[in-house]
Scaffold this active site. Structure first.
Site, PDB file in Angstrom:
ATOM      1  N   LYS A  14       0.752  -1.335   0.192  1.00 12.59           N
ATOM      2  CA  LYS A  14      -0.108   0.145   0.007  1.00 12.59           C
ATOM      3  C   LYS A  14       0.778   1.345  -0.008  1.00 12.59           C
ATOM      4  O   LYS A  14       2.097   1.396   0.275  1.00 12.59           O
ATOM      5  CB  LYS A  14      -0.902  -0.062   1.162  1.00 12.59           C
ATOM      6  CG  LYS A  14      -1.903  -1.187   0.920  1.00 12.59           C
ATOM      7  CD  LYS A  14      -2.944  -1.066   2.272  1.00 12.59           C
ATOM      8  CE  LYS A  14      -4.064  -2.068   2.382  1.00 12.59           C
ATOM      9  NZ  LYS A  14      -4.808  -2.266   3.461  1.00 12.59           N
ATOM     10  N   TYR A  54     -12.135  -2.197  -3.621  1.00 13.81           N
ATOM     11  CA  TYR A  54     -12.803  -2.431  -2.152  1.00 13.81           C
ATOM     12  C   TYR A  54     -14.407  -1.991  -2.267  1.00 13.81           C
ATOM     13  O   TYR A  54     -15.157  -1.745  -1.172  1.00 13.81           O
ATOM     14  CB  TYR A  54     -12.296  -1.085  -1.369  1.00 13.81           C
ATOM     15  CG  TYR A  54     -10.972  -1.287  -0.973  1.00 13.81           C
ATOM     16  CD1 TYR A  54     -10.482  -2.460  -0.175  1.00 13.81           C
ATOM     17  CD2 TYR A  54      -9.824  -0.558  -1.110  1.00 13.81           C
ATOM     18  CE1 TYR A  54      -9.384  -2.798   0.310  1.00 13.81           C
ATOM     19  CE2 TYR A  54      -8.687  -0.759  -0.981  1.00 13.81           C
ATOM     20  CZ  TYR A  54      -8.214  -1.954  -0.011  1.00 13.81           C
ATOM     21  OH  TYR A  54      -6.999  -2.127   0.325  1.00 13.81           O
ATOM     22  N   PHE A  62     -15.535   3.575   7.228  1.00 17.03           N
ATOM     23  CA  PHE A  62     -14.145   3.853   6.946  1.00 17.03           C
ATOM     24  C   PHE A  62     -13.879   3.791   5.469  1.00 17.03           C
ATOM     25  O   PHE A  62     -12.653   3.763   5.012  1.00 17.03           O
ATOM     26  CB  PHE A  62     -13.003   2.498   7.601  1.00 17.03           C
ATOM     27  CG  PHE A  62     -13.507   1.125   7.208  1.00 17.03           C
ATOM     28  CD1 PHE A  62     -12.820   0.677   6.008  1.00 17.03           C
ATOM     29  CD2 PHE A  62     -14.253   0.358   7.886  1.00 17.03           C
ATOM     30  CE1 PHE A  62     -13.260  -0.662   5.836  1.00 17.03           C
ATOM     31  CE2 PHE A  62     -14.644  -0.968   7.604  1.00 17.03           C
ATOM     32  CZ  PHE A  62     -13.972  -1.257   6.481  1.00 17.03           C
ATOM     33  N   ARG A  90      -1.750 -14.251   3.772  1.00 19.07           N
ATOM     34  CA  ARG A  90      -2.758 -13.511   4.687  1.00 19.07           C
ATOM     35  C   ARG A  90      -2.211 -13.665   6.098  1.00 19.07           C
ATOM     36  O   ARG A  90      -2.162 -12.722   6.986  1.00 19.07           O
ATOM     37  CB  ARG A  90      -4.109 -13.677   4.647  1.00 19.07           C
ATOM     38  CG  ARG A  90      -4.715 -12.656   3.534  1.00 19.07           C
ATOM     39  CD  ARG A  90      -6.209 -13.261   3.102  1.00 19.07           C
ATOM     40  NE  ARG A  90      -7.057 -12.686   4.341  1.00 19.07           N
ATOM     41  CZ  ARG A  90      -7.544 -11.557   4.600  1.00 19.07           C
ATOM     42  NH1 ARG A  90      -7.471 -10.372   3.648  1.00 19.07           N
ATOM     43  NH2 ARG A  90      -8.337 -11.460   5.424  1.00 19.07           N
ATOM     44  N   THR A  96      -6.142  -7.541  10.469  1.00 21.01           N
ATOM     45  CA  THR A  96      -6.143  -6.354   9.897  1.00 21.01           C
ATOM     46  C   THR A  96      -5.687  -5.005  10.869  1.00 21.01           C
ATOM     47  O   THR A  96      -4.865  -4.166  10.094  1.00 21.01           O
ATOM     48  CB  THR A  96      -7.714  -6.067   9.596  1.00 21.01           C
ATOM     49  OG1 THR A  96      -8.310  -7.089   8.761  1.00 21.01           O
ATOM     50  CG2 THR A  96      -7.965  -4.717   8.732  1.00 21.01           C
ATOM     51  N   ARG A 107       2.273  -6.878   9.480  1.00 25.00           N
ATOM     52  CA  ARG A 107       1.545  -5.826  10.015  1.00 25.00           C
ATOM     53  C   ARG A 107       2.099  -5.485  11.318  1.00 25.00           C
ATOM     54  O   ARG A 107       1.930  -4.396  11.712  1.00 25.00           O
ATOM     55  CB  ARG A 107       0.066  -6.094   9.901  1.00 25.00           C
ATOM     56  CG  ARG A 107      -0.526  -5.808   8.404  1.00 25.00           C
ATOM     57  CD  ARG A 107      -1.789  -6.362   8.288  1.00 25.00           C
ATOM     58  NE  ARG A 107      -2.733  -6.027   6.906  1.00 25.00           N
ATOM     59  CZ  ARG A 107      -3.721  -6.350   6.698  1.00 25.00           C
ATOM     60  NH1 ARG A 107      -4.403  -7.426   7.283  1.00 25.00           N
ATOM     61  NH2 ARG A 107      -4.232  -6.137   5.331  1.00 25.00           N
ATOM     62  N   ASN A 117      -2.179  -0.179   7.123  1.00 29.21           N
ATOM     63  CA  ASN A 117      -1.640  -1.413   7.385  1.00 29.21           C
ATOM     64  C   ASN A 117      -0.834  -1.876   6.343  1.00 29.21           C
ATOM     65  O   ASN A 117      -0.431  -3.204   6.347  1.00 29.21           O
ATOM     66  CB  ASN A 117      -2.793  -2.297   7.890  1.00 29.21           C
ATOM     67  CG  ASN A 117      -3.681  -2.523   7.079  1.00 29.21           C
ATOM     68  OD1 ASN A 117      -3.571  -2.214   5.786  1.00 29.21           O
ATOM     69  ND2 ASN A 117      -4.986  -3.142   7.328  1.00 29.21           N
ATOM     70  N   HIS A 120      -2.111  -5.442   1.337  1.00 28.96           N
ATOM     71  CA  HIS A 120      -3.277  -6.182   1.158  1.00 28.96           C
ATOM     72  C   HIS A 120      -3.146  -7.565   0.388  1.00 28.96           C
ATOM     73  O   HIS A 120      -2.327  -7.825  -0.154  1.00 28.96           O
ATOM     74  CB  HIS A 120      -4.266  -5.422   0.119  1.00 28.96           C
ATOM     75  CG  HIS A 120      -5.339  -6.012  -0.771  1.00 28.96           C
ATOM     76  ND1 HIS A 120      -6.565  -6.054  -0.186  1.00 28.96           N
ATOM     77  CD2 HIS A 120      -5.289  -6.749  -1.524  1.00 28.96           C
ATOM     78  CE1 HIS A 120      -7.354  -6.940  -0.703  1.00 28.96           C
ATOM     79  NE2 HIS A 120      -6.671  -7.384  -1.678  1.00 28.96           N
ATOM     80  N   GLU A 131      -9.869  -9.529  -7.894  1.00 25.38           N
ATOM     81  CA  GLU A 131      -8.736  -8.361  -7.877  1.00 25.38           C
ATOM     82  C   GLU A 131      -7.558  -8.467  -8.774  1.00 25.38           C
ATOM     83  O   GLU A 131      -7.160  -7.289  -9.401  1.00 25.38           O
ATOM     84  CB  GLU A 131      -8.332  -8.503  -6.440  1.00 25.38           C
ATOM     85  CG  GLU A 131      -9.316  -8.395  -5.405  1.00 25.38           C
ATOM     86  CD  GLU A 131      -9.046  -8.435  -3.972  1.00 25.38           C
ATOM     87  OE1 GLU A 131      -7.927  -8.995  -3.971  1.00 25.38           O
ATOM     88  OE2 GLU A 131     -10.051  -8.663  -3.135  1.00 25.38           O
TER      89      GLU A 131
HETATM   90  P1  IDP Z   1      -8.126  -6.830   5.204  1.00 25.22           P
HETATM   91  O1  IDP Z   1      -7.297  -5.975   4.478  1.00 25.22           O
HETATM   92  O2  IDP Z   1      -7.314  -7.391   6.249  1.00 25.22           O
HETATM   93  O3  IDP Z   1      -8.610  -7.960   4.340  1.00 25.22           O
HETATM   94  P2  IDP Z   1     -10.784  -5.590   5.309  1.00 25.22           P
HETATM   95  O4  IDP Z   1     -11.758  -5.760   6.168  1.00 25.22           O
HETATM   96  O5  IDP Z   1     -10.874  -6.342   3.941  1.00 25.22           O
HETATM   97  O6  IDP Z   1      -9.299  -6.090   5.845  1.00 25.22           O
HETATM   98  O7  IDP Z   1     -10.588  -3.984   5.068  1.00 25.22           O
HETATM   99  C1  IDP Z   1      -9.884  -3.628   4.198  1.00 25.22           C
HETATM  100  C2  IDP Z   1      -9.069  -2.476   4.508  1.00 25.22           C
HETATM  101  O8  IDP Z   1      -9.805  -1.432   5.025  1.00 25.22           O
HETATM  102  C3  IDP Z   1      -8.139  -2.802   5.756  1.00 25.22           C
HETATM  103  O9  IDP Z   1      -6.849  -3.586   5.210  1.00 25.22           O
HETATM  104  C4  IDP Z   1      -8.092  -1.678   6.294  1.00 25.22           C
HETATM  105  O10 IDP Z   1      -6.765  -0.848   5.761  1.00 25.22           O
HETATM  106  C5  IDP Z   1      -9.287  -0.791   6.316  1.00 25.22           C
HETATM  107  N1  IDP Z   1     -10.084  -1.225   7.274  1.00 25.22           N
HETATM  108  C6  IDP Z   1     -10.802  -2.310   7.747  1.00 25.22           C
HETATM  109  N2  IDP Z   1     -11.485  -2.123   8.789  1.00 25.22           N
HETATM  110  C7  IDP Z   1     -11.158  -0.968   9.096  1.00 25.22           C
HETATM  111  C8  IDP Z   1     -11.833  -0.198  10.633  1.00 25.22           C
HETATM  112  O11 IDP Z   1     -12.486  -0.733  11.134  1.00 25.22           O
HETATM  113  N3  IDP Z   1     -11.153   1.013  10.367  1.00 25.22           N
HETATM  114  C9  IDP Z   1     -10.430   1.829   9.556  1.00 25.22           C
HETATM  115  N4  IDP Z   1      -9.923   1.113   8.644  1.00 25.22           N
HETATM  116  C10 IDP Z   1     -10.410  -0.089   8.467  1.00 25.22           C
HETATM  117 MG    MG Z   2      -9.864  -7.752   2.796  1.00 28.37          MG
END
Ligand code: IDP
Ligand code: MG
Length: 161
Positions: A14, A54, A62, A90, A96, A107, A117, A120, A131
């Site tokens: 990212k 997304y 968010f 992962r 996350t 992470r 973070n 992805h 994707e």
């Molecule tokens: P992942 O990247 O671990 O698969 P996802 O739930 O798919 O997580 O969310 C996509 C991205 O959105 C996350 O990597 C993170 O950067 C952001 N994100 C997810 N949940 C939150 C939240 O509760 N607050 C702020 N950002 C979030």
């Molecule tokens: Mg995800």
């Protein structure tokens, strides 16, 4: 694919990680695990890229922040191939929220907050296919050579007498 045990996944480094100079370290972890990079590019995601990528998060609190963040600057988009690569990559990334991530995960080691973070990774075969198609044309993906560090030496390393 030659062997059905092999999967493909979409991984992105990212904008925060590119900005902080972490590209080499993150790629290195995946390479050392044995995953093959079969597609890779540095690109600045467009709004269209971000919205498609997304789509599952539309409407979440968010979402707007996430779209703004991912379009901030270049990402390194990659397609990795390997045994169980979707799940394992992962696991290597960690949860996350970096605050909850296990020590030694990407992470945990490189990030502090979930908004930034650093990586992805696709979460299923279906997500991976979807994707990959957002960021890569089929002709931008390459066949992995035999998973063997000596492949090129054995093939080309004969000294002419
Ligand atoms: P992942 O990247 O671990 O698969 P996802 O739930 O798919 O997580 O969310 C996509 C991205 O959105 C996350 O990597 C993170 O950067 C952001 N994100 C997810 N949940 C939150 C939240 O509760 N607050 C702020 N950002 C979030
Ligand atoms: Mg995800």
């Amino acid at each position: 694919m030659a062997d059905e045990r092999f999967e493909r996944t979409f991984v992105a480094i990212k904008p925060d990680a590119v900005n902080r100079g972490l590209v080499g370290d993150i790629i290195s972890r995946f390479e050392k695990r044995g995953f093959k990079i079969i597609g890779m590019k540095l690109l600045h995601p467009t709004l269209e890229h971000a919205q498609k990528h997304y789509a599952e998060h539309v409407g979440k609190p968010f979402y707007n922040n996430l779209i703004n963040f991912i379009t901030e600057g270049p990402i390194v988009a990659m397609v990795l191939e390997g045994v169980n690569v979707i799940d394992i990559s992962r696991k290597m990334m960690g949860t996350t929220d970096p605050q909850q991530a296990a020590p030694g995960t990407i992470r945990f080691d490189y990030a502090q907050i979930k908004e930034c973070n650093v990586v992805h990774g696709s979460d299923s075969v279906e997500s991976a296919e979807r994707e990959i198609a957002i960021y890569f044309k089929p002709e931008e993906l390459f066949d992995a050579k035999e998973n063997d560090e000596d492949y090129f030496i054995r093939k080309y390393g004969h000294v002419e007498e």
